[in-house]
Design a protein around this motif. Structure first.
Motif, PDB file in Angstrom:
ATOM      1  N   TRP A 157      -0.274  17.072  27.678  1.00  0.00           N
ATOM      2  CA  TRP A 157      -0.359  15.972  26.689  1.00  0.00           C
ATOM      3  C   TRP A 157      -0.381  14.707  27.147  1.00  0.00           C
ATOM      4  N   ASN A 158      -0.278  14.442  28.321  1.00  0.00           N
ATOM      5  CA  ASN A 158      -0.448  13.168  29.049  1.00  0.00           C
ATOM      6  C   ASN A 158      -1.070  13.027  30.447  1.00  0.00           C
ATOM      7  N   SER A 159      -2.190  12.627  30.556  1.00  0.00           N
ATOM      8  CA  SER A 159      -3.175  12.746  31.681  1.00  0.00           C
ATOM      9  C   SER A 159      -2.589  11.894  32.796  1.00  0.00           C
ATOM     10  N   GLU A 160      -1.661  10.867  32.440  1.00  0.00           N
ATOM     11  CA  GLU A 160      -1.202  10.217  33.496  1.00  0.00           C
ATOM     12  C   GLU A 160       0.018  10.651  34.183  1.00  0.00           C
ATOM     13  N   ALA A 161       0.537  11.818  33.688  1.00  0.00           N
ATOM     14  CA  ALA A 161       1.649  12.333  34.210  1.00  0.00           C
ATOM     15  C   ALA A 161       1.643  13.627  34.737  1.00  0.00           C
ATOM     16  N   LYS A 162       2.494  14.193  35.537  1.00  0.00           N
ATOM     17  CA  LYS A 162       2.709  15.586  35.836  1.00  0.00           C
ATOM     18  C   LYS A 162       3.845  16.310  35.038  1.00  0.00           C
ATOM     19  N   SER A 477       1.519  28.947  35.588  1.00  0.00           N
ATOM     20  CA  SER A 477       1.895  30.500  35.437  1.00  0.00           C
ATOM     21  C   SER A 477       1.961  30.722  33.810  1.00  0.00           C
ATOM     22  N   GLN A 478       2.166  31.773  33.213  1.00  0.00           N
ATOM     23  CA  GLN A 478       2.572  32.190  32.063  1.00  0.00           C
ATOM     24  C   GLN A 478       3.906  31.378  31.554  1.00  0.00           C
ATOM     25  N   ASN A 479       4.814  31.357  32.542  1.00  0.00           N
ATOM     26  CA  ASN A 479       6.014  30.661  32.357  1.00  0.00           C
ATOM     27  C   ASN A 479       5.712  29.298  31.686  1.00  0.00           C
ATOM     28  N   PHE A 480       4.903  28.467  32.664  1.00  0.00           N
ATOM     29  CA  PHE A 480       4.434  27.223  32.260  1.00  0.00           C
ATOM     30  C   PHE A 480       3.976  26.934  31.154  1.00  0.00           C
ATOM     31  N   ALA A 481       2.801  27.609  30.839  1.00  0.00           N
ATOM     32  CA  ALA A 481       1.934  27.612  29.869  1.00  0.00           C
ATOM     33  C   ALA A 481       2.912  27.968  28.391  1.00  0.00           C
ATOM     34  N   LYS A 482       3.611  28.749  28.506  1.00  0.00           N
ATOM     35  CA  LYS A 482       4.313  29.491  27.042  1.00  0.00           C
ATOM     36  C   LYS A 482       5.320  28.166  27.042  1.00  0.00           C
ATOM     37  N   ALA A 483       6.058  27.740  27.866  1.00  0.00           N
ATOM     38  CA  ALA A 483       6.970  26.493  27.606  1.00  0.00           C
ATOM     39  C   ALA A 483       6.341  25.234  27.167  1.00  0.00           C
ATOM     40  N   CYS A 484       5.124  25.039  27.717  1.00  0.00           N
ATOM     41  CA  CYS A 484       4.377  23.906  27.417  1.00  0.00           C
ATOM     42  C   CYS A 484       3.932  24.110  25.877  1.00  0.00           C
ATOM     43  N   SER A 485       3.485  25.170  25.540  1.00  0.00           N
ATOM     44  CA  SER A 485       3.009  25.410  24.207  1.00  0.00           C
ATOM     45  C   SER A 485       4.180  25.329  23.023  1.00  0.00           C
ATOM     46  N   ALA A 486       5.372  25.883  23.231  1.00  0.00           N
ATOM     47  CA  ALA A 486       6.645  25.550  22.609  1.00  0.00           C
ATOM     48  C   ALA A 486       6.954  24.052  22.432  1.00  0.00           C
ATOM     49  N   ALA A 487       6.951  23.304  23.569  1.00  0.00           N
ATOM     50  CA  ALA A 487       7.308  22.005  23.450  1.00  0.00           C
ATOM     51  C   ALA A 487       6.129  21.106  22.911  1.00  0.00           C
ATOM     52  N   GLU A 488       4.853  21.504  22.923  1.00  0.00           N
ATOM     53  CA  GLU A 488       3.786  20.853  22.170  1.00  0.00           C
ATOM     54  C   GLU A 488       3.961  20.901  20.867  1.00  0.00           C
ATOM     55  N   PHE A 489       4.507  22.046  20.220  1.00  0.00           N
ATOM     56  CA  PHE A 489       4.444  22.454  18.717  1.00  0.00           C
ATOM     57  C   PHE A 489       5.619  21.684  18.243  1.00  0.00           C
ATOM     58  N   ALA A 490       6.625  21.643  18.927  1.00  0.00           N
ATOM     59  CA  ALA A 490       7.968  21.043  18.381  1.00  0.00           C
ATOM     60  C   ALA A 490       7.402  19.590  18.404  1.00  0.00           C
ATOM     61  N   MET A 491       6.887  18.765  19.367  1.00  0.00           N
ATOM     62  CA  MET A 491       6.423  17.462  19.325  1.00  0.00           C
ATOM     63  C   MET A 491       5.490  17.120  18.202  1.00  0.00           C
ATOM     64  N   VAL A 492       4.575  18.093  17.861  1.00  0.00           N
ATOM     65  CA  VAL A 492       3.809  17.958  16.515  1.00  0.00           C
ATOM     66  C   VAL A 492       4.543  17.782  15.213  1.00  0.00           C
ATOM     67  N   LEU A 493       5.446  18.702  15.276  1.00  0.00           N
ATOM     68  CA  LEU A 493       6.371  18.839  14.232  1.00  0.00           C
ATOM     69  C   LEU A 493       7.271  17.466  14.055  1.00  0.00           C
ATOM     70  N   ARG A 494       7.616  17.024  15.173  1.00  0.00           N
ATOM     71  CA  ARG A 494       8.523  15.602  15.142  1.00  0.00           C
ATOM     72  C   ARG A 494       7.626  14.405  15.117  1.00  0.00           C
ATOM     73  N   ASN A 495       6.136  14.811  15.079  1.00  0.00           N
ATOM     74  CA  ASN A 495       5.237  13.429  15.249  1.00  0.00           C
ATOM     75  C   ASN A 495       5.852  12.672  16.259  1.00  0.00           C
ATOM     76  N   SER A 496       5.769  13.241  17.343  1.00  0.00           N
ATOM     77  CA  SER A 496       6.376  12.637  18.663  1.00  0.00           C
ATOM     78  C   SER A 496       5.639  11.325  18.977  1.00  0.00           C
ATOM     79  N   ASP A 497       6.180  10.428  19.547  1.00  0.00           N
ATOM     80  CA  ASP A 497       5.488   9.151  20.055  1.00  0.00           C
ATOM     81  C   ASP A 497       4.802   9.499  21.494  1.00  0.00           C
ATOM     82  N   TYR A 498       5.295  10.544  22.175  1.00  0.00           N
ATOM     83  CA  TYR A 498       4.911  10.541  23.418  1.00  0.00           C
ATOM     84  C   TYR A 498       3.848  11.848  23.548  1.00  0.00           C
ATOM     85  N   ALA A 499       3.469  12.189  22.478  1.00  0.00           N
ATOM     86  CA  ALA A 499       2.280  12.871  22.370  1.00  0.00           C
ATOM     87  C   ALA A 499       1.208  12.746  21.148  1.00  0.00           C
TER      88      ALA A 499
END
Length: 540
Positions: A157-162, A477-499
């Motif tokens: 969700w941020n191309s300038e970060a790892k 890995s699946q670990n990484f992608a699964k964790a990212c997916s859960a985090a992204e949906f939470a940020m959508v719900l929070r209307n995150s300033d960082y995504a």
């Protein structure tokens, strides 16, 4: 779930979504996220950015008291306001320290809101609890109670970060050989009469009882206007009597929770089993209104109890008057965990399928500290864990209370990392200049350190792991992608300033692109999109 499964879900919902989503998503969500565009939110600094709090959108027109009038009733649910973690400059704050968290209540509580067609309260969304709801394939500890797993790749969700994943995996305890002393502390006040409250509590505890044996002990304490001992020290082998006692309960009266807590701990200490699992399990909607009832008063009370050797599990139930803030405070300050039960299936998951993790602690007061190498990292952001932050000096302070990890449980953490090509040094890296000059440390990006205590111990153990710049990989890995997916949906719900710009459809796209095996999350996101987003969603 394979990609074909996600496509199947998508096809089944396409006709339902297409007419509504064309108008709704273009108007309120922006374009879909393709994983490539930058998600910058201002300069990287060490100030926290306050996320927009649009709790006011939950109030029906005409209401003036700050609650929503829903079909003749009122929504009086309570959540602590969370301000998202912001970026920190490594030059100013090279250490990031926090308490572990294995709670999952936020995810299931928000799932209830979505399934019931409510607009999601942004403060109900705790990103780390979305991430930690799901299971990952981590390496088990070869010795000790906990292993450290890491993965470093691009931030979707941020191309300038790892993005760095840290996964802690607790050992599996041989729980069948450990006798259990349980006290069911059940709220039977008038607010618990709904079907998703006391009746669901009775079903949940009945399922747990079926898995107990002759060496286990069960007591039942109820509280309404006053507390009452319904069952005392009954053998787990006598499941029929325990279930009968549970089924005899009915709801009515006011809520004197503090009195019940005191009685429950007294019984747990009376039937205390040395070397066993001694635990109070509180089941309530959190709507305490007699005696000690504020978050601060309850925190003080439970903090006095945590040195007794009795652990606490908090199970939340119901809607409309749910008090998440009080229940989270109880669990966080009582050597406990916190789950929200929204269905019989969730009760089975928490109290049967994952019972060992819920009830058997293998690492207590677990804390994490990351030290970033300023030569290679300019700034970082901890994703979630806002209410778990610790002072850096707390990491080595064994008197400081922290999170507990149960048998086989996992803790998953994500950090956004902004790389740096400078030549600064600090702490470990500053204190080892001679090694840095010979490139022994210059290739390190950071060090992950974990402290925890064995359940009966008072002194902590330390484990650590260094992450090298060369550990970076494009293929995740699946670990990484699964964790990212859960985090992204939470940020959508929070209307995150960082995504900013990330949408629910964007999360689905990311999951499909990475073949994320998570039908539960797919279905919840589609349900959320089907409901509509923002102010167009129904609150009840």
């Amino acid at each position: 779930m394979k990609k074909t499964t996600s496509n199947s879900i998508k096809r089944n919902l396409t006709m339902t979504l297409s007419l509504m989503m064309t108008a709704t998503m273009l108007a309120s969500c922006g374009s879909g996220y393709d994983g490539s565009e930058s998600r910058k939110s201002g300069s990287y600094n060490n100030e926290r950015t306050t996320a927009e709090n649009y709790r006011s959108s939950n109030v029906t027109a005409g209401d003036t008291d700050g609650t929503a009038n829903i079909g003749g009733g009122y929504n009086t649910e309570e959540y602590n306001h969370l301000t998202e973690n912001g970026y920190k400059l490594v030059s100013d704050e090279p250490l990031s320290t926090f308490s572990t968290d294995v709670d999952t209540a936020s995810y299931t509580n928000v799932r209830r809101m979505i399934n019931d067609g409510w607009e999601v309260d942004t403060d109900a969304v705790r990103t780390e609890e979305f991430i930690n709801y799901f299971k990952y394939d981590y390496e088990k500890p070869a010795e000790g109670a906990v292993s450290i797993n890491t993965e470093l790749s691009d931030c979707p969700w941020n191309s300038e970060a790892k993005l760095m994943l840290v996964g802690l995996q607790a050992r599996e305890a041989k729980v069948k050989d450990v006798p259990t002393n349980l006290v069911f502390l059940i709220d039977v006040s008038g607010s618990m009469e709904d079907e998703d409250k006391l009746p669901l509590v009775q079903q949940a505890f009945s399922m747990l009882v079926e898995n107990l044996g002759a060496d286990d002990r069960v007591s039942i304490v109820t509280y309404a206007g006053s507390d009452s001992v319904v069952l005392e020290g009954e053998s787990g082998d006598n499941s029929e009597e325990i279930v009968s006692a549970l089924n005899s309960l009915s709801a009515g009266g006011s809520t004197a929770g503090a009195a019940g807590i005191t009685t429950a701990y007294k019984l747990a200490e009376e039937y205390f089993i040395e070397g066993g699992n001694n635990r109070v399990i509180l089941a309530t909607d959190g709507d305490l209104n007699v005696g000690l009832s504020s978050e601060e008063e309850l925190t003080d009370l439970i903090s006095q109890k945590r040195d007794s050797g009795v652990y606490l599990s908090v199970l939340g139930f119901g809607s409309g008057n749910y008090k998440d803030n009080r229940l989270e405070a109880l669990a966080d300050n009582g050597n406990g965990n916190y789950a929200y039960i929204d269905s019989v299936d969730e009760a089975k998951r928490v109290l049967v399928t994952e019972m060992s993790g819920t009830l058997f602690t293998v690492a207590k007061d677990a804390k994490v500290q990351i030290e970033f190498n300023p030569e290679n990292v300019s700034a970082y952001r901890l994703v979630g864990y806002e209410n778990r932050l610790l002072n850096d000096e707390d990491f080595e302070d064994d008197t400081k209370d922290a999170g507990d990890i149960g048998s086989g449980q996992q803790v998953t953490v994500l950090y956004e990392i902004v790389p740096n090509n400078g030549n600064e040094k600090s702490l470990k890296y500053q204190d080892n200049e001679s090694k840095a000059e010979t490139n022994e440390l210059s290739g390190e990006m950071l060090t992950v350190s974990v402290r925890y205590k064995d359940p009966e111990a008072s002194e902590s153990k330390l484990i650590d792991k260094s992450v090298m710049c060369s550990d970076y990989t494009e293929a995740v890995s699946q670990n990484f992608a699964k964790a990212c997916s859960a985090a992204e949906f939470a940020m959508v719900l929070r209307n995150s300033d960082y995504a900013s710009g990330l949408t629910a459809q964007g999360v689905v796209d990311y999951m499909e692109q990475n073949n994320v095996d998570n039908s539960e999350l797919f279905e919840l996101i589609y349900k959320y999109m089907q409901n509509g987003t923002g102010s167009e969603a129904s609150y009840w």
